[in-house]
Design a protein around this motif. Structure first.
Motif, short mmCIF file in Angstrom:
data_model
loop_
_atom_site.label_atom_id
_atom_site.label_comp_id
_atom_site.label_asym_id
_atom_site.label_seq_id
_atom_site.Cartn_x
_atom_site.Cartn_y
_atom_site.Cartn_z
N LYS A 300 0.85 -1.19 0.00
CA LYS A 300 0.00 0.00 0.00
C LYS A 300 0.89 1.25 0.00
CE LYS A 300 -3.57 -0.55 2.80
NZ LYS A 300 -4.31 -0.48 4.06
N LYS A 301 2.01 1.15 0.71
CA LYS A 301 2.93 2.28 0.79
C LYS A 301 3.91 2.30 -0.38
CE LYS A 301 3.38 1.72 5.72
NZ LYS A 301 4.44 1.50 6.70
N VAL A 302 4.23 1.12 -0.90
CA VAL A 302 5.17 1.03 -2.02
C VAL A 302 4.46 0.36 -3.19
CG1 VAL A 302 7.52 0.37 -2.67
CG2 VAL A 302 6.93 0.56 -0.24
N PRO A 303 3.82 1.13 -4.06
CA PRO A 303 3.07 0.51 -5.17
C PRO A 303 4.00 -0.05 -6.25
CG PRO A 303 2.88 2.92 -5.24
CD PRO A 303 3.71 2.59 -4.04
N GLY A 304 3.41 -0.84 -7.13
CA GLY A 304 4.16 -1.33 -8.30
C GLY A 304 4.90 -2.64 -8.07
N LEU A 305 4.69 -3.29 -6.92
CA LEU A 305 5.42 -4.53 -6.64
C LEU A 305 4.56 -5.78 -6.82
CD1 LEU A 305 7.26 -3.49 -3.34
CD2 LEU A 305 7.98 -3.10 -5.70
N VAL A 306 3.27 -5.63 -6.52
CA VAL A 306 2.37 -6.79 -6.52
C VAL A 306 1.09 -6.46 -7.30
CG1 VAL A 306 1.20 -8.50 -5.06
CG2 VAL A 306 3.17 -7.26 -4.16
N TYR A 307 0.61 -7.43 -8.09
CA TYR A 307 -0.65 -7.30 -8.81
C TYR A 307 -1.45 -8.58 -8.60
CZ TYR A 307 1.86 -3.45 -10.83
OH TYR A 307 2.58 -2.29 -10.97
N LEU A 308 -2.76 -8.48 -8.73
CA LEU A 308 -3.61 -9.66 -8.55
C LEU A 308 -4.26 -10.04 -9.87
CD1 LEU A 308 -5.25 -8.64 -5.13
CD2 LEU A 308 -3.42 -10.32 -5.50
N LEU A 309 -4.10 -11.32 -10.24
CA LEU A 309 -4.71 -11.86 -11.46
C LEU A 309 -5.95 -12.66 -11.04
CD1 LEU A 309 -1.71 -11.27 -12.17
CD2 LEU A 309 -1.60 -13.50 -13.29
N GLY A 360 -5.20 -1.91 -1.61
CA GLY A 360 -4.24 -1.10 -2.38
C GLY A 360 -3.50 -1.85 -3.46
N ILE A 361 -3.72 -3.17 -3.57
CA ILE A 361 -3.04 -3.95 -4.62
C ILE A 361 -3.97 -4.04 -5.83
CG2 ILE A 361 -2.00 -6.17 -5.21
CD1 ILE A 361 -1.51 -6.59 -2.19
N PRO A 362 -3.52 -3.55 -7.00
CA PRO A 362 -4.41 -3.52 -8.17
C PRO A 362 -4.81 -4.92 -8.64
CG PRO A 362 -2.42 -2.21 -8.55
CD PRO A 362 -2.20 -2.97 -7.28
N VAL A 363 -6.08 -5.04 -9.05
CA VAL A 363 -6.60 -6.28 -9.63
C VAL A 363 -6.66 -6.07 -11.15
CG1 VAL A 363 -8.58 -7.84 -9.74
CG2 VAL A 363 -7.96 -6.76 -7.55
N LEU A 364 -5.98 -6.93 -11.89
CA LEU A 364 -5.96 -6.81 -13.35
C LEU A 364 -7.26 -7.34 -13.94
CD1 LEU A 364 -2.32 -8.00 -14.13
CD2 LEU A 364 -3.13 -5.70 -13.70
N LYS A 365 -7.60 -6.83 -15.13
CA LYS A 365 -8.83 -7.26 -15.80
C LYS A 365 -8.63 -8.64 -16.42
CE LYS A 365 -12.17 -5.59 -19.13
NZ LYS A 365 -12.24 -4.79 -20.35
N TYR A 366 -9.45 -9.57 -15.97
CA TYR A 366 -9.32 -10.98 -16.37
C TYR A 366 -9.25 -11.14 -17.89
CZ TYR A 366 -10.58 -15.95 -16.78
OH TYR A 366 -10.61 -17.28 -17.10
N GLU A 367 -10.20 -10.49 -18.59
CA GLU A 367 -10.28 -10.68 -20.04
C GLU A 367 -9.02 -10.18 -20.76
OE1 GLU A 367 -12.72 -9.45 -18.15
OE2 GLU A 367 -14.06 -11.19 -18.30
N SER A 368 -8.32 -9.26 -20.14
CA SER A 368 -7.14 -8.68 -20.80
C SER A 368 -5.88 -9.52 -20.66
CB SER A 368 -6.83 -7.29 -20.22
OG SER A 368 -7.98 -6.49 -20.25
N ILE A 369 -5.87 -10.45 -19.72
CA ILE A 369 -4.62 -11.16 -19.44
C ILE A 369 -4.68 -12.66 -19.72
CG2 ILE A 369 -3.77 -9.50 -17.72
CD1 ILE A 369 -4.94 -11.29 -15.54
#
Ligand code: K7E
Ligand code: CUA
Length: 618
Positions: A300-309, A360-369
């Motif tokens: 949450k404090k350091v973005p850009g490290l983790v994403y959720l598929l 705070g961890i972004p969830v990617l769009k399923y259809e796009s990945i």
């Protein structure tokens, strides 16, 4: 040799034919089953021929199999499926004296059991290099076995903050890191917060355990604070995805109580994708907090490290294909396995193609990945890979293995398993260059496929031939509880030593000459330097006083293959085994006056029985 083999063959074929005839009228034998239209039961004679390793011949592969809650690793030969050896890791094992000598006792600490799930062979450039085997354990520990002598050399943990280390060990392609993660979220740092606060105050942990490239020594690397999901399995990226870790999670509902109901609500859970190179950099830049002695990053404090598929539904295994671009996530409550495309994941991250976030961890769009949903069958758990883009997925509910093609996503064959397969392991099937040839289904049940041994039936592990278009069942072996994952490595990659060279023995209490063996006293501490060589333990007797602290250091001065000696001390719960060239110590208190015999526990010569002596406690 050749003619010997041929005659051995002839015998096998006759026996196999006789066995075939005999089994036809044995009512208890399960009927051969068919699935997906494929003929799966092999011709018995052909199967016998493929698995038969003639006396004196060696297997082509080693299989290192998890011993589950036995805390051990079992070593099998493939294709014979013979159990060759047991490597004790988290549990004392009197057969090798493990957990009895001072060093291994200290390494085990207070925990004398472990629940081993995932062996992970060290890798160089994504291929097994035969140096070490890392194994996880649920009590937050990780162990390193040195394949030079097949012995456990280090146990790291229990590691702070994480709880229930299931998604582990899964090393990176150059063994920079092993993975650890919490199956059970809890407050971080651990403190008594009620379960009613689970969704907000409990945290998951994903950890990178640093591995020294020269020594294999493991150390606490860093951890990432995650939402309170149950992290289940992991795999390291390779090729284009090298530098990333992938971890499945279930219970993204953040539910408690009856999880079988409460955690199966959502259609999709997540695979967490972790950019570990970026995490490394953030930690180096001082962006981590220290919790429980470990550097912990809060995404949450350091973005850009983790994403959720997003991945349906309650995914279990996640497996990165040999080319490193496809990530296979198996939703165990589905009939399909999902293939994600790493390139598309990168594009989605760049374009901020998100549908929301979790803490705070972004969830990617399923259809796009996603590249494909492969209709493999019910209850997909784990995927392994073969040559020519073949993939093999275990199906727990269907109790079968599905064979399918990467790229075309076509399911071409199904082989039934007896019964209820969990993991599967193909020869070098999780590396950048799978070997094909064989696959082993690591089944959870076996009812009726062996002689009855009471209510507790050994699990069945089944060897499958994957050289041809249709998979063929070759052999049933009955494995100790409980096989989870296993890895199969080409035998010629492992080069174990046969003796410890004398010049390498730097033990301070080692003695190489019977003339130097003997007893020294320092206050209440007594040290016995003992020499073991056929067929005497020298000194053959020694005296101590009641209440003394006694250290017996035994050096096996043999330099001959297979010449092991033991030191068993009766009434003292002591049995250590010393390999040729090795020194081991055992320390104890001389409890009660009297006479106690010690003897060599390892049969070593015709005069093995004479290898004995006495300790007199005054
Ligand atoms: Cu048995 Cu890998 Cu612990 Cu799946 S896990 S089956
Ligand atoms: Cu030494 Cu038996």
């Amino acid at each position: 040799m050749e003619s010997q083999r041929t005659s051995a063959w002839a015998r096998v074929l006759i026996l196999a034919a006789a066995a075939a005839a005999a089994t036809q009228c044995t009512p208890s034998r399960p009927a051969s089953r068919q699935a997906g239209g494929g003929a799966v039961q092999s011709d018995i004679a052909v199967a016998a021929q493929k698995t038969y390793v003639a006396p004196g011949d060696l297997d082509q592969y080693y299989m290192f199999a998890s011993g589950g809650h036995s805390g051990q690793i079992y070593v099998y030969g493939i294709p014979s499926m013979r159990h060759i050896s047991t490597i004790p890791v988290f549990t004392p094992y009197p057969a090798t004296g493990y957990g009895f000598d001072d060093e291994s006792k200290k390494m085990l600490g207070e925990l004398t059991w472990g629940d081993v799930h995932h062996p992970s062979l060290s890798e160089t450039k994504g291929d097994y290099d035969g140096r070490w085997l890392f194994v996880n354990e649920m009590n937050g520990r990780l162990a390193r076995i040195d394949l030079r002598d097949f012995k456990t050399k280090q146990i790291l943990g229990p590691v702070a903050n994480l709880h229930g280390n299931h998604a582990s060990a899964f090393v990176t392609p150059n063994t920079e890191y092993a993975l650890m993660a919490s199956r059970f979220s809890r407050p971080v740092p651990n403190r008594p917060i009620g379960v009613d606060k689970y969704a907000t105050d409990y945290k998951g942990i994903v950890a990178g355990i640093k591995i020294d490239p020269q020594s294999g020594e493991m150390s606490l690397g860093w951890q990432i604070l995650m939402p309170p999901f149950d992290y289940d399995l992991g795999d390291a990226g390779k090729g284009p995805s090298e530098g990333w870790f992938f971890l499945t999670s279930y219970n993204t509902e953040r539910a408690t109580g009856k999880l079988e109901v409460t955690s199966a609500q959502r259609d999709r859970d997540y695979i967490a994708a972790v950019d570990w190179r970026a995490v490394e950099k953030a930690v180096a830049e001082g962006k981590a907090d220290t919790i429980g002695g470990v550097k912990v990053i809060d995404p949450k404090k350091v973005p850009g490290l983790v994403y959720l598929l997003p991945c349906g539904k309650s995914p279990h295994g996640v497996d990165v294909a040999p080319n490193g671009n496809w990530i296979v996530g198996s939703g165990k409550l589905q009939g399909v396995t999902t293939v994600f495309n790493f390139e598309k994941v990168q594009t989605a991250i760049k374009n901020k193609d998100f549908t929301g976030d979790e803490d705070g961890i972004p969830v990617l769009k399923y259809e796009s990945i996603k590249d494909a949903e492969v209709p493999v069958g019910l209850g997909p758990l784990h995927t392994q890979f073969g040559t020519d883009d073949w993939a093999y997925t275990s199906l727990f509910v269907d109790s079968a293995i599905a064979k399918w093609k990467l790229g075309t996503w076509e399911v071409v064959d199904k082989a039934p398993m007896s019964y209820s397969i969990g993991h599967l392991s193909a020869a070098e099937g999780d590396t950048v260059s799978p070997d094909g040839n064989y696959l082993v289904g690591l089944n959870k049940l076996s009812h009726g496929r062996h002689l009855n041994v009471g209510p507790s039936q050994p699990e069945s592990s089944q060897l499958v031939d994957i050289t041809e278009e249709k998979m063929k069942l070759l052999y049933d072996a009955f494995t100790e509880p409980e096989p989870h994952y296993a890895q199969i490595v080409k035998a010629d990659k492992i080069k174990p030593i046969e003796v410890y060279p004398k010049e390498e023995n730097k033990h301070p209490l080692a003695v190489w000459d019977v003339g130097q063996a003997g007893v020294t006293r320092n206050g209440r501490n007594v040290t016995v330097k003992m020499v073991a060589v056929r067929s005497t333990l020298t000194p053959t007797e020694f005296e101590v006083q009641e209440g003394d602290t006694v250290t017996v250091a035994v050096t096996n001065i043999e330099q001959t293959t297979d010449e092991l000696h033991g030191f068993g001390l009766l009434d003292y719960n002591i049995n250590i085994v010393i390999d040729p060239g090795e020194t081991k110590t055992v320390t104890f208190t001389a409890k009660k006056n009297g006479v106690y015999a010690f003897y060599c526990t390892n049969f070593c010569s015709a005069l093995h029985q004479e290898m004995q002596g006495y300790m007199v406690v005054k």
